[in-house]
Design a protein around this motif. Structure first.
Motif, PDB file in Angstrom:
ATOM      1  N   SER A 152       0.746  -1.012  -0.063  1.00 30.65           N
ATOM      2  CA  SER A 152       0.212   0.242   0.118  1.00 30.65           C
ATOM      3  C   SER A 152       0.752   1.168  -0.441  1.00 30.65           C
ATOM      4  O   SER A 152       2.136   1.009   0.506  1.00 30.65           O
ATOM      5  CB  SER A 152      -0.740   0.148   0.899  1.00 30.65           C
ATOM      6  N   TYR A 192       1.384  -1.439   4.942  1.00 29.28           N
ATOM      7  CA  TYR A 192       0.960  -2.583   4.359  1.00 29.28           C
ATOM      8  C   TYR A 192       1.020  -3.857   3.352  1.00 29.28           C
ATOM      9  O   TYR A 192       0.895  -2.591   2.124  1.00 29.28           O
ATOM     10  CB  TYR A 192      -1.339  -2.090   4.779  1.00 29.28           C
ATOM     11  N   ASN A 230      -7.725  -3.471   2.237  1.00 25.29           N
ATOM     12  CA  ASN A 230      -6.801  -2.141   2.105  1.00 25.29           C
ATOM     13  C   ASN A 230      -6.950  -1.256   0.874  1.00 25.29           C
ATOM     14  O   ASN A 230      -6.646  -2.316   0.138  1.00 25.29           O
ATOM     15  CB  ASN A 230      -5.244  -2.712   2.078  1.00 25.29           C
TER      16      ASN A 230
END
Length: 409
Positions: free
Chosen positions: A98, A114, A245
């Motif tokens: 991420s 993440y 996410n």
């Protein structure tokens, strides 16, 4: 200190002036600055602020390049044909990362990432399909025992021959080892042909694991330290599911659309794979500490520790877990939405564009719309329960964009 905590506790919960006395209103909770702007920093020199977005973009590129590095020597042995560079870039067999959350202090940068390790899951699945069931079979185990027995007999015979020949020919000992090693290697390759691929996959899993260890991350940390001229600390969070996410949720769609322009099929498959918890309109039961009794015993800090020790000794750890978990916000996914638009037709001319949307669950903020609690807003217009990502890319016939939303409860 305890007086400050007591005053906070009194002002935290305010009862509604309704018939139901059990309903409470929470004060507005402000989200951390890192989650709001991706970079939380205090700098005296204003000119230095303009360089931070460029530096963070460069750092994320470095991290993605490091985590998606591969061992060409091992991977080429697993395939008959070598993968082209373009196909390797568009493959979903990688570690998805991420956008980073950067927290700057005077002497350190704390980077929160993440990560969804799709590569590790693929290797484990291949090992499970091909080899774990194979090792349980009796025929295969008997074959391994036979190979071991034959191999030991060959070694014994070779050692006896060497002793005899070295007594007769003194220079024979130097020549025989090279021929003997070739013979042993040929025997091992023929007998353990199926186990060779198992060992290669095990090596790839080990390489994948070492990418997250501090000793191997040190080279990456040294590069990032040169950019920020500060110490660097990583906080890597490994996600169990890719839809936790929004950045990771949208990245596979971009890669797939660059290879094949089947927008509707990929949107449906991504939404179908995400597991959503449906929102119930009734008020769920909550678990709270009796916080006022925590500090009434004595004005000493150690009373809290004594209380917690007594609480754990009384075998009430399960209740403690419920208290902690029920007070954490946005721990479940309540809805996902994904949208693709641009030159995504199957024809090889950019004559018209497509626009498709698929969603599951809903993106409602439960705390404000259903429960009536006040909530703050991110960046002036984003809901605090939402995570939003927008990605742009291009294929051979034109450019396209992908948007993704993930809602929490």
């Amino acid at each position: 200190m305890l007086n400050i905590i007591r005053s906070k506790l009194k002002n935290t919960y305010k009862k509604k002036s309704l018939n139901n006395g059990n309903v409470t209103i929470y004060n507005k909770d402000f989200v951390p600055a890192v989650r709001d702007w991706k970079n939380s920093i205090y700098v005296y020199n204003k000119n230095a602020l303009s360089l931070i977005p460029v530096a963070s973009r460069l750092v994320i590129k470095l991290i993605k390049g490091y985590l998606n590095s591969y061992n060409l020597n091992i991977e080429s042995k697993l395939r008959k044909e070598r993968l082209r560079r373009r196909i390797r870039k568009l493959s979903t067999n990688k570690i998805f990362v991420s956008d980073g959350e950067f927290k700057h202090t005077n002497d350190k940068v704390n980077i929160t990432l993440y990560v969804y390790n799709r590569q590790k899951l693929n290797y484990l699945l291949k090992l499970k399909k091909r080899y774990t069931s194979l090792f349980k079979k009796e025929k295969f185990l008997n074959k391994l025992k036979l190979i071991r027995k034959v191999g030991l007999n060959i070694l014994e015979k070779q050692q006896e021959n060497i002793k005899v020949l070295t007594n007769v020919l003194p220079n024979y000992n130097s020549k025989v080892y090279s021929i003997q090693n070739l013979y042993y290697k040929d025997f091992i390759i023929k007998s353990l042909k199926r186990l060779k691929y198992y060992m290669l996959y095990k090596q790839l899993l080990y390489i994948n694991k070492t990418k997250f260890e501090y000793s191997y991350l040190q080279g990456l940390i040294n590069l990032i330290r040169k950019i920020y001229k500060k110490n660097v600390e990583f906080n890597i969070i490994n996600l169990k599911y890719f839809y936790f996410n929004s950045d990771i949720f949208t990245q596979p769609l971009v890669l797939k659309l660059r290879k094949e322009r089947k927008l509707l099929r990929y949107l449906k498959s991504l939404v179908k794979k995400s597991k959503i918890n449906k929102i119930k309109l009734d008020e769920r039961s909550r678990y709270f500490f009796d916080l006022e009794n925590l500090f009434t015993v004595n004005n000493d800090f150690d009373t809290r520790n004594n209380f917690l020790n007594d609480f754990i000794k009384q075998n009430k750890t399960e209740y403690l877990k419920k208290v902690v978990l029920n007070n954490i916000k946005y721990k479940r996914v309540s809805g996902v939405r994904i949208e693709g638009a641009g030159r995504l037709t199957k024809r090889y001319t950019a004559s018209r564009s497509q626009h498709k949307v698929r969603y599951k669950g809903n993106l409602v903020n439960v705390y404000s719309s259903i429960k009536g609690y006040p909530s703050s807003i991110l960046r002036g217009n984003f809901k605090p329960n939402l995570q939003y990502t927008k990605l742009n890319s291009k294929s051979r016939i034109g450019s396209f964009g992908v948007k993704g939303w993930v809602s929490g409860i």
